[in-house]
Design a protein around this motif. Structure first.
Motif, short mmCIF file in Angstrom:
data_model
loop_
_atom_site.label_atom_id
_atom_site.label_comp_id
_atom_site.label_asym_id
_atom_site.label_seq_id
_atom_site.Cartn_x
_atom_site.Cartn_y
_atom_site.Cartn_z
N PHE A 75 0.73 -1.31 0.10
CA PHE A 75 -0.07 0.10 0.02
C PHE A 75 0.91 1.27 -0.10
O PHE A 75 0.63 2.30 -0.65
CB PHE A 75 -1.04 0.22 1.04
CG PHE A 75 -2.11 -0.86 0.90
CD1 PHE A 75 -3.34 -0.04 0.44
CD2 PHE A 75 -2.21 -2.26 1.15
CE1 PHE A 75 -4.48 -0.93 0.24
CE2 PHE A 75 -3.40 -2.94 1.05
CZ PHE A 75 -4.47 -2.07 0.55
N ALA A 76 1.90 1.31 0.85
CA ALA A 76 2.85 2.41 1.05
C ALA A 76 3.36 2.53 -0.41
O ALA A 76 3.48 3.83 -0.91
CB ALA A 76 3.73 2.16 1.82
N ALA A 77 4.04 1.49 -1.02
CA ALA A 77 4.61 1.65 -2.61
C ALA A 77 3.60 2.25 -3.35
O ALA A 77 4.24 3.30 -4.38
CB ALA A 77 5.02 0.31 -2.79
N ALA A 78 2.25 2.01 -3.50
CA ALA A 78 1.19 2.49 -4.36
C ALA A 78 1.33 3.83 -4.16
O ALA A 78 1.14 4.79 -4.92
CB ALA A 78 0.22 1.70 -4.22
N VAL A 79 0.90 4.36 -2.83
CA VAL A 79 0.72 5.79 -2.52
C VAL A 79 1.89 6.55 -3.05
O VAL A 79 1.74 7.62 -3.63
CB VAL A 79 0.28 5.76 -1.06
CG1 VAL A 79 0.58 7.30 -0.58
CG2 VAL A 79 -0.96 5.17 -0.94
N VAL A 80 3.05 6.08 -2.45
CA VAL A 80 4.23 6.76 -2.77
C VAL A 80 4.38 6.75 -4.53
O VAL A 80 4.95 8.01 -4.93
CB VAL A 80 5.53 6.19 -2.17
CG1 VAL A 80 6.99 6.75 -2.85
CG2 VAL A 80 5.72 6.36 -0.69
N THR A 81 4.14 5.91 -5.11
CA THR A 81 4.37 5.94 -6.71
C THR A 81 3.22 7.21 -7.13
O THR A 81 3.83 7.85 -7.85
CB THR A 81 3.81 4.56 -7.27
OG1 THR A 81 4.86 3.82 -6.74
CG2 THR A 81 4.04 4.56 -8.52
N TRP A 82 2.06 7.03 -6.63
CA TRP A 82 1.16 8.07 -7.24
C TRP A 82 1.50 9.55 -6.85
O TRP A 82 1.36 10.47 -7.46
CB TRP A 82 -0.43 7.83 -6.61
CG TRP A 82 -1.00 6.87 -7.92
CD1 TRP A 82 -1.20 5.45 -7.75
CD2 TRP A 82 -1.67 7.34 -8.71
NE1 TRP A 82 -1.52 4.99 -8.92
CE2 TRP A 82 -2.10 6.27 -9.52
CE3 TRP A 82 -1.92 8.56 -9.27
CZ2 TRP A 82 -2.91 6.16 -10.73
CZ3 TRP A 82 -2.71 8.65 -10.63
CH2 TRP A 82 -3.20 7.32 -11.05
N VAL A 83 1.91 9.83 -5.51
CA VAL A 83 2.34 11.04 -5.12
C VAL A 83 3.61 11.38 -6.04
O VAL A 83 3.79 12.41 -6.34
CB VAL A 83 2.33 11.12 -3.69
CG1 VAL A 83 3.12 12.31 -3.34
CG2 VAL A 83 1.15 10.78 -3.03
N ALA A 84 4.61 10.59 -5.89
CA ALA A 84 5.78 11.07 -6.45
C ALA A 84 5.92 11.08 -7.95
O ALA A 84 6.46 11.84 -8.69
CB ALA A 84 7.07 9.77 -6.08
N LEU A 85 5.17 10.24 -8.80
CA LEU A 85 5.27 10.24 -10.01
C LEU A 85 4.05 10.54 -10.83
O LEU A 85 4.03 11.03 -11.88
CB LEU A 85 5.47 8.55 -10.61
CG LEU A 85 6.98 8.12 -10.32
CD1 LEU A 85 6.91 6.50 -10.51
CD2 LEU A 85 8.21 8.99 -10.76
N TYR A 86 2.92 10.73 -10.24
CA TYR A 86 1.74 11.32 -10.63
C TYR A 86 1.40 12.56 -10.26
O TYR A 86 0.81 13.43 -10.82
CB TYR A 86 0.58 10.23 -10.71
CG TYR A 86 -0.44 10.68 -11.50
CD1 TYR A 86 -0.48 10.76 -13.08
CD2 TYR A 86 -1.85 11.07 -11.07
CE1 TYR A 86 -1.47 11.19 -13.62
CE2 TYR A 86 -2.63 11.51 -11.90
CZ TYR A 86 -2.70 11.32 -13.28
OH TYR A 86 -3.81 11.84 -14.01
N GLY A 87 1.55 12.75 -8.73
CA GLY A 87 1.28 13.91 -8.37
C GLY A 87 -0.04 14.33 -7.80
O GLY A 87 -0.33 15.54 -7.21
N SER A 88 -0.83 13.64 -7.91
CA SER A 88 -2.35 13.78 -7.37
C SER A 88 -3.03 12.59 -6.74
O SER A 88 -2.44 11.39 -6.94
CB SER A 88 -2.98 14.14 -8.62
OG SER A 88 -3.52 13.36 -9.53
N ASN A 89 -4.15 12.60 -6.14
CA ASN A 89 -4.95 11.64 -5.56
C ASN A 89 -5.65 11.20 -6.79
O ASN A 89 -6.68 11.78 -7.24
CB ASN A 89 -5.62 12.15 -4.35
CG ASN A 89 -6.51 11.28 -3.85
OD1 ASN A 89 -6.51 10.02 -4.26
ND2 ASN A 89 -7.39 11.48 -2.88
#
Length: 181
Positions: free
Chosen positions: A154-168
């Motif tokens: 779950f942490a890897a998925a959230v970090v991926t979205w925040v770091a590489l996509y930048g939005s929720n």
């Protein structure tokens, strides 16, 4: 990573069910990874068009994760780790699929179901018809480690979205349409 509990033999019908789950989940992952690898430029372009940062890196990571986790599940090698990687990758894929609308409009899509298979295998292990059972028989994964691997996914998925996509990616209502050029 080891615990002192005695490993009980698994019934052959349970091992057969786990083999079917592993092969089905793993094959779907390998197919997704190989599709991305076979036209890597298209994968990078898809992520570029969607607004991802470092689209080449993101494309490499998703391609490698899906392919390697899928192979791990099919063979039953380090199954809880492969299951964790599956959950993380499929959470991101699920988020891609639901990010264009309210998330409950299509919550039970293919990535969701593959992720569920990965989560089940993370906790059950591979069964007797696996490399894990044949090669690393003495090594067992404690419940605490398995829960940690789930949290890591779950942490890897959230970090991926925040770091590489930048939005929720999760919206309770349909997101506004982008302005017309």
């Amino acid at each position: 990573m080891t615990d002192t509990t005695t490993r009980l033999p698994i019934d052959s019908s349970v091992s057969t069910g786990l083999l079917i789950l592993r092969v089905g989940t793993g094959a779907a992952l390998v197919q997704a990874g190989l599709i991305k690898a076979s036209d890597f430029g298209m994968t990078v372009q898809f992520l570029t068009d969607a607004g991802w940062r470092l689209p080449g890196f993101a494309a490499f990571m998703v391609t490698a994760t899906e392919t390697l986790a899928g192979i791990g599940l099919i063979l039953g090698v380090l199954t809880p780790l492969a299951g964790s990687a599956t959950v993380g990758a499929m959470l991101c894929a699920w988020a891609v699929n639901v990010s264009g609308a309210a998330f409950w409009s299509d919550p039970f899509n293919v990535p969701f179901l593959i992720g569920l298979g990965g989560a089940a295998l993370l906790f059950t292990g591979a069964g007797e018809y696996s490399v894990d059972a044949r090669v690393v028989r003495r090594f067992t994964w404690s419940s605490r480690v398995k829960l940690g691997l789930l949290a890591l996914a779950f942490a890897a998925a959230v970090v991926t979205w925040v770091a590489l996509y930048g939005s929720n990616p999760i919206h309770f209502t349909a997101p506004p349409a982008p302005p017309a050029p």
